[in-house]
Design an enzyme around this catalytic site. Sequence first.
Site, PDB file in Angstrom:
ATOM      1  N   HIS A 222      32.671  40.481  39.978  1.00  0.00           N
ATOM      2  CA  HIS A 222      32.642  39.380  40.940  1.00  0.00           C
ATOM      3  C   HIS A 222      33.615  39.596  42.102  1.00  0.00           C
ATOM      4  CE1 HIS A 222      32.753  35.005  42.113  1.00  0.00           C
ATOM      5  NE2 HIS A 222      31.482  35.126  41.806  1.00  0.00           N
ATOM      6  N   LYS A 224      35.360  40.925  45.562  1.00  0.00           N
ATOM      7  CA  LYS A 224      34.926  41.172  46.937  1.00  0.00           C
ATOM      8  C   LYS A 224      36.102  41.827  47.645  1.00  0.00           C
ATOM      9  CE  LYS A 224      33.260  36.892  45.545  1.00  0.00           C
ATOM     10  NZ  LYS A 224      32.150  37.330  44.747  1.00  0.00           N
ATOM     11  N   ASP A 229      40.508  53.935  54.019  1.00  0.00           N
ATOM     12  CA  ASP A 229      41.476  55.032  54.129  1.00  0.00           C
ATOM     13  C   ASP A 229      42.717  54.796  53.271  1.00  0.00           C
ATOM     14  OD1 ASP A 229      39.783  56.254  55.962  1.00  0.00           O
ATOM     15  OD2 ASP A 229      40.864  55.470  57.708  1.00  0.00           O
ATOM     16  N   HIS A 438      32.887  28.021  49.661  1.00  0.00           N
ATOM     17  CA  HIS A 438      32.999  29.055  48.624  1.00  0.00           C
ATOM     18  C   HIS A 438      34.444  29.537  48.462  1.00  0.00           C
ATOM     19  CE1 HIS A 438      31.583  33.120  46.895  1.00  0.00           C
ATOM     20  NE2 HIS A 438      31.105  32.198  46.081  1.00  0.00           N
ATOM     21  N   LYS A 440      38.345  30.195  47.393  1.00  0.00           N
ATOM     22  CA  LYS A 440      38.952  30.356  46.066  1.00  0.00           C
ATOM     23  C   LYS A 440      40.443  30.611  46.248  1.00  0.00           C
ATOM     24  CE  LYS A 440      34.601  32.600  44.989  1.00  0.00           C
ATOM     25  NZ  LYS A 440      33.925  31.373  44.585  1.00  0.00           N
ATOM     26  N   ASP A 445      54.206  24.847  47.915  1.00  0.00           N
ATOM     27  CA  ASP A 445      55.287  24.810  48.898  1.00  0.00           C
ATOM     28  C   ASP A 445      55.956  26.159  49.085  1.00  0.00           C
ATOM     29  OD1 ASP A 445      57.712  24.525  46.716  1.00  0.00           O
ATOM     30  OD2 ASP A 445      55.959  23.349  46.173  1.00  0.00           O
TER      31      ASP A 445
END
Length: 500
Positions: A222, A224, A229, A438, A440, A445
Amino acid sequence: MKLQLSLDPKQTDAKTEQRKDTMQKVIGDSNENDEFQWVDDRGRDWSLFKRCRPSCIPITMILVLIVMVVLLPLLDHNEKFADQRSRQNRLRNDVCSEGCNIQIVESIPEGLVYPKGSPSFMSTYEAWKTLIGMAKNSIEIGSFYWTLNRQDVYNHSSAWQGEDIFKLLLETGLAGNVSIKIAQSAPTSANPCVDTEILANRKAAEVRSVDFPRLFGGGVLHTKVWVIDRTHFYVGSANMDWRSLTQVKELGVLATNCSCLTKDIAKIFDVYWDMGVPDSQIPEQWPEAYATKYNANNTLSVVFNNLFKVDTYISSSPPPMSTNGRSHDIDAILNVIQKAERFIHISVMDYVPLTLYTPKTRYWPIIEDALRRAAIDRRVSIRLLISYWKHSRESENHFLNSIQALSGCMKGVNIEVKRFVVPASEDQEKIPFGRVNHNKYMVTDNTAYIGTSNWSGDYFIDTAGIGLVMSSIAPNGTIVSDLQAIFERDWTSEYAIRFD
């Protein structure tokens, strides 16, 4: 009076006892001005009590006791403190000051408009274009699925950004100067990943698929993440999907010229790459080359944008794919919650304390319990901004009601919940699995957490994800303060509906 006694080692026991008796008598008859001197036949002085008065002995004993009771614990404390300081010196954060640049990037769905002057950042589309343009040797992408072209999902004019990214990747791969590696979740009938099949068939990219059901009995890749480089990277919520650029609200970070951090995140990609080999198995011990020394207990201090230093580390899930030294993603989230002093603000698509994709649904209250403890034990203010769309689960409402019901149960306990709704026109409603927040992430603080996982149990048990944790107490100009501003923008917007 001065008493001189001769001590001859050759004397008989009887004489010795007689002298003991004599000494006791003499001592008993003496006054406080008496001195005692024992001298042997050779004139050697054995005066154990010379110039020592009997009345001094109790005082001496008291002083000795004071030393033992008071000074020795202090010395022991100092020794422990020195040991602790030594351990801290050994674990003192490495500092990366190579000129790292970092910024938040967002996808704001078409039609979602904020008031003028609201915080705004680079788009995900521009960030991905930037990374492709910077690539000199390699592009490595860890992804769930690929649907960058309109024919993959739904024929809509807003697919142009995804199609442009696909075209740039194809052209870059075909040019031959930059190698492209893609680690993806194993394709299914629902997600056939036609785009990566095209890239592989055209020899523009090398593609490997990680079969989580075979490795773990369930789950997906899941993550992303883009690694360029081994110097630049993107990590965030956006899938390789044209909807993630124009129809879904996404959030991530773009880091450039930051090899110290990129090389660490690349080790996670290497794990995916290895597990994409057919018949691969999770090893009992991962190679030491994949280990990291940066985690929740030993962060990397990165100087970003030549302005601010941020204590940083990267977490991962699931635990069997976390190499030596790597903090588990769930542990990173719990650590951020525990360190919060004043507030915790959370924006995620799903917040469900259950395992959603196991054969039998199970209660999974790990994050829920941590939030409740923070609110009740430490009076930390909590705000949950949870997405609401056509695919939201009804059970989510019950759990959100439950945690919000604690607000006001005791003085200082404050928990608020809102649902974020992305508006949709009649035309946009036709786009499948679009029009949703979407995000996440979590911001407190003192710390920002940006991840790739939804907040239900499965994502931390058998599904691959990454978390980027950045801590800073600087009031302005940091990723932490930027994320605080984004949350405040969304929380106070017309799209955030109070949940009662």
